[in-house]
Design an enzyme around this catalytic site. Sequence first.
Site, PDB file in Angstrom:
ATOM      1  N   GLU A   1      40.554 -69.876  20.042  1.00  9.89           N
ATOM      2  CA  GLU A   1      41.807 -69.368  20.600  1.00  9.89           C
ATOM      3  C   GLU A   1      42.062 -67.904  20.255  1.00  9.89           C
ATOM      4  OE1 GLU A   1      44.779 -72.769  21.313  1.00  9.89           O
ATOM      5  OE2 GLU A   1      44.455 -72.689  19.138  1.00  9.89           O
TER       6      GLU A   1
ATOM      7  N   HIS B   1      48.867 -67.220  14.418  1.00  8.91           N
ATOM      8  CA  HIS B   1      48.972 -68.451  15.212  1.00  8.91           C
ATOM      9  C   HIS B   1      48.917 -69.622  14.250  1.00  8.91           C
ATOM     10  CE1 HIS B   1      48.443 -71.756  17.866  1.00  8.91           C
ATOM     11  NE2 HIS B   1      47.211 -71.988  17.461  1.00  8.91           N
TER      12      HIS B   1
ATOM     13  N   HIS C   1      50.280 -74.011  13.296  1.00 15.37           N
ATOM     14  CA  HIS C   1      50.836 -75.322  13.649  1.00 15.37           C
ATOM     15  C   HIS C   1      51.925 -75.636  12.622  1.00 15.37           C
ATOM     16  CE1 HIS C   1      46.434 -76.205  15.096  1.00 15.37           C
ATOM     17  NE2 HIS C   1      47.026 -75.316  15.859  1.00 15.37           N
TER      18      HIS C   1
ATOM     19  N   HIS D   1      51.795 -77.910  20.460  1.00 10.14           N
ATOM     20  CA  HIS D   1      50.710 -77.166  19.826  1.00 10.14           C
ATOM     21  C   HIS D   1      51.152 -76.442  18.544  1.00 10.14           C
ATOM     22  CE1 HIS D   1      46.998 -74.403  20.581  1.00 10.14           C
ATOM     23  NE2 HIS D   1      47.347 -74.373  19.323  1.00 10.14           N
TER      24      HIS D   1
END
Lengths: 271, 271, 271, 271
Positions: free
Chosen positions: C112, C131, C133, C202
Amino acid sequence: MTQTTRRTFLAAGAAAFTHAVIARAAYAQAAPATAGPVDPALIDDLVAANRILVDQGVVDGYGHVSVRHPADPQHYLMSRSIAPELVTAADIMEYDLDSTAVDARGRTSYLERFIHGEIYRARPDVKAIVHNHSPSVIPFGVSTAPLRPLYHMSAFLGGGVPVFDIKAAAGGATDMLVRNAALGRALATTLGARPVALMRGHGAVVVGPNIQLTVFRSVYTEMNARLQAQAMALGGPVTYLDDEEARLAGGSVGGTVVRPWELWRKKALAR
Amino acid sequence: MTQTTRRTFLAAGAAAFTHAVIARAAYAQAAPATAGPVDPALIDDLVAANRILVDQGVVDGYGHVSVRHPADPQHYLMSRSIAPELVTAADIMEYDLDSTAVDARGRTSYLERFIHGEIYRARPDVKAIVHNHSPSVIPFGVSTAPLRPLYHMSAFLGGGVPVFDIKAAAGGATDMLVRNAALGRALATTLGARPVALMRGHGAVVVGPNIQLTVFRSVYTEMNARLQAQAMALGGPVTYLDDEEARLAGGSVGGTVVRPWELWRKKALAR
Amino acid sequence: MTQTTRRTFLAAGAAAFTHAVIARAAYAQAAPATAGPVDPALIDDLVAANRILVDQGVVDGYGHVSVRHPADPQHYLMSRSIAPELVTAADIMEYDLDSTAVDARGRTSYLERFIHGEIYRARPDVKAIVHNHSPSVIPFGVSTAPLRPLYHMSAFLGGGVPVFDIKAAAGGATDMLVRNAALGRALATTLGARPVALMRGHGAVVVGPNIQLTVFRSVYTEMNARLQAQAMALGGPVTYLDDEEARLAGGSVGGTVVRPWELWRKKALAR
Amino acid sequence: MTQTTRRTFLAAGAAAFTHAVIARAAYAQAAPATAGPVDPALIDDLVAANRILVDQGVVDGYGHVSVRHPADPQHYLMSRSIAPELVTAADIMEYDLDSTAVDARGRTSYLERFIHGEIYRARPDVKAIVHNHSPSVIPFGVSTAPLRPLYHMSAFLGGGVPVFDIKAAAGGATDMLVRNAALGRALATTLGARPVALMRGHGAVVVGPNIQLTVFRSVYTEMNARLQAQAMALGGPVTYLDDEEARLAGGSVGGTVVRPWELWRKKALAR
């Protein structure tokens, strides 16, 4: 997964139970012969799996993890009956699918080893099994709220998570333990082709094609349960992965398991 | 347990209190003679119990755990008044059932030692007692929601968990502390034959036939409270163990306590 | 942020996607030349950032953080594809804004990475990107409840937190991963000029003018989500920072980031 | 505490603010003379207090704790502006009640030191002050649900916990920081004679007659907030300590603070 689906699973489990009681009576319990030595790296992975499940909060002083014997699909490997955190290579025992130890040498076996034997028998694709009392998962096993995949990491939950009710399977009250082959078979029937089944008033069972993915699924089933409960508590509708998203994400994310496994194993074996 | 049952427990407690005030006034408070030396392994278990309860989040800087003297059921052993995490063998003191220290030597006693003395007096079957401010349990002591067994690990909660309201027992506002024999006796009456009683606005008391099972019950009462609150928050009905399941599972699971105890003790004493 | 605003963000994302698919097809994927060496202190900060995000519970075995190359705004720096906790200086790779590695030498890249390349392309003011979670944030990404600034530490959330729905962006089911430039561009469009965007099912993406503030925002987005869920659960209305308070507090608090950063970095690099 | 009571507190705060703006303008900001050396044991306690608040989850990278100067009630002691976890004896600075440093030597002061100076000025009984962003407490500061004493350990909350709304005090939007004497005075007015005040969208301030009890109150305010939120989530009415119970328990429990303090201090200074 609707409640109807849950009932279907349970009914199937109850039917299987009757069948299993009869079928299992024919099996002998004599000590079987070993299927031979196992690559020490696999034993290390199994030891690591025990400790990882502790580190990740999936098991406490209870719970167990097994792997199918690589040389003989009719055998599996699992620790003697001790807390997962204490497991070392020397504690790993070999069992046949009747869950009879090959070489007990006085070592105690987990009472619920039949969970493992009977799922390995019913599911040739399964190479590793975790049984746990995963804390965030327990509430979903006693609630009418189904566990559903909230994000890509738990996409493997797509398709529904059956709930095993041991009372329905046994036809009455039990001590809640899967303490014989018949109950193990009933649980395997409830599990069906799925990777995860909840056990009402008890915990969960998680399976997979290898030990890494099975541990991964155990960790992210716990995480999904925690996050789903939080999302539900926010009020209003919750958007879960749809079936196609779950199928696609399950495949993609499953391919990345080496990343957390490398981390988890390193920390687990460093202790 | 219904609300009616809770009221019955409380009424019984209040009645017992009046009786106890009169009965207890006859006891002297002079230093009693020792019941003799104790196996160091038991002292180690008691020290370990203190630390385990900390490790498991059942006690913080407060709370205490005792064992009945193995040679004299009229005596018990408990640390001087320090935080459980700091307890060593040298801190263990001996008390009679009036909760008078055998040999204080200037050491301070827990104000609420009467919880222990009076329960040992009322319950010959009890060999160990924990008093705690177990965090997930506190909310159930101030709520109308009864604590109930959600899974097999806390099956011992089957049959109901009484709530001790010290205001009802004392007939008015107190400082919430069980600081004398009369209040201890009232708490023992509320506890009745059960393994656990909640204390409104305070904490809980947990008893058992040995120190291992008493610590185990303390840990899984906390866990059950946490999981039950989560299950209730999911909305919809929650399925608890039924009475027969609780009875059967309580027996079976009670027999496995050596497994977590071995783990907990090892970690507690390694520090 | 109202639901209408959320839909506007999503619509913008979908429109951008179509455009991006066409635009991105023109880019070549050949290995680009390096933009030159980087101050080791920046690399240390990037390594520290990875570990800090672990320590603060923002990332687990997944998630990544990058910094724009100080000598060339068309390049950025990020670890090879390993768990953040294991990242060392030797793992840092250089990418151009097509997210093509300068010198892969067999090292695997995060699937990603396009999140980073496309946001750097769209947002010249952005010098660092996380990025994650982030666990408390996930539920807000699948709920209709908007994430809003509860206190001064998360004042940067004022002005609204857009939610990226990859299904809307891609025009159908995906594996939920931002695995190409087109999806990265759609995410960048949803993010717009904001510091944080949620990713439905996500996680989240967090950006800032330097690595310290970007890590800080990641930490306090997680904290705000946790506290906001708790405040909502208390029932009754919740008072958020108003727009002017958010603007003023965002400026003031942003100026204090050196205080936690000094602590976090010291602990992260001491391991 | 009813909502009406909360409004009364806020109105009082707003009125005080206007008065304070005028009154504070007369104070000079020149460096004051020292009140003399302090017993190193008190400095150690102050350092320990910083670390204890971290260990107990009451502060993170932000928050501060002060003690009144034992030789001069017009002075107080507090760390320079660093994260509480990093504070050592060398970081402790001396301030007068205008919150002007005696001997800054280039060291940065906490922006919100006026919280301390103005409360010490308004409350001669106060000898120690903690300002924190205590996580479970924040939601109560932005909710209409009042914080109330759930158990004896937090009995000091009896009598009500006022909420300071900086917008009401300042007459409009601010950056949420108590960055001058006028705002500090307004906060002190809201606090009144109480041990704890919440700060809307920010955190809390906790005061006491010594550093041990002030730290204790900070820890159990956090704990009470967590437990109260859980009790409220169980549904149905919650039974709080009544006023007389709170008064009696507050006195008794306050007398036991040495027990957790001994534990906390030992662990904090061992690092």
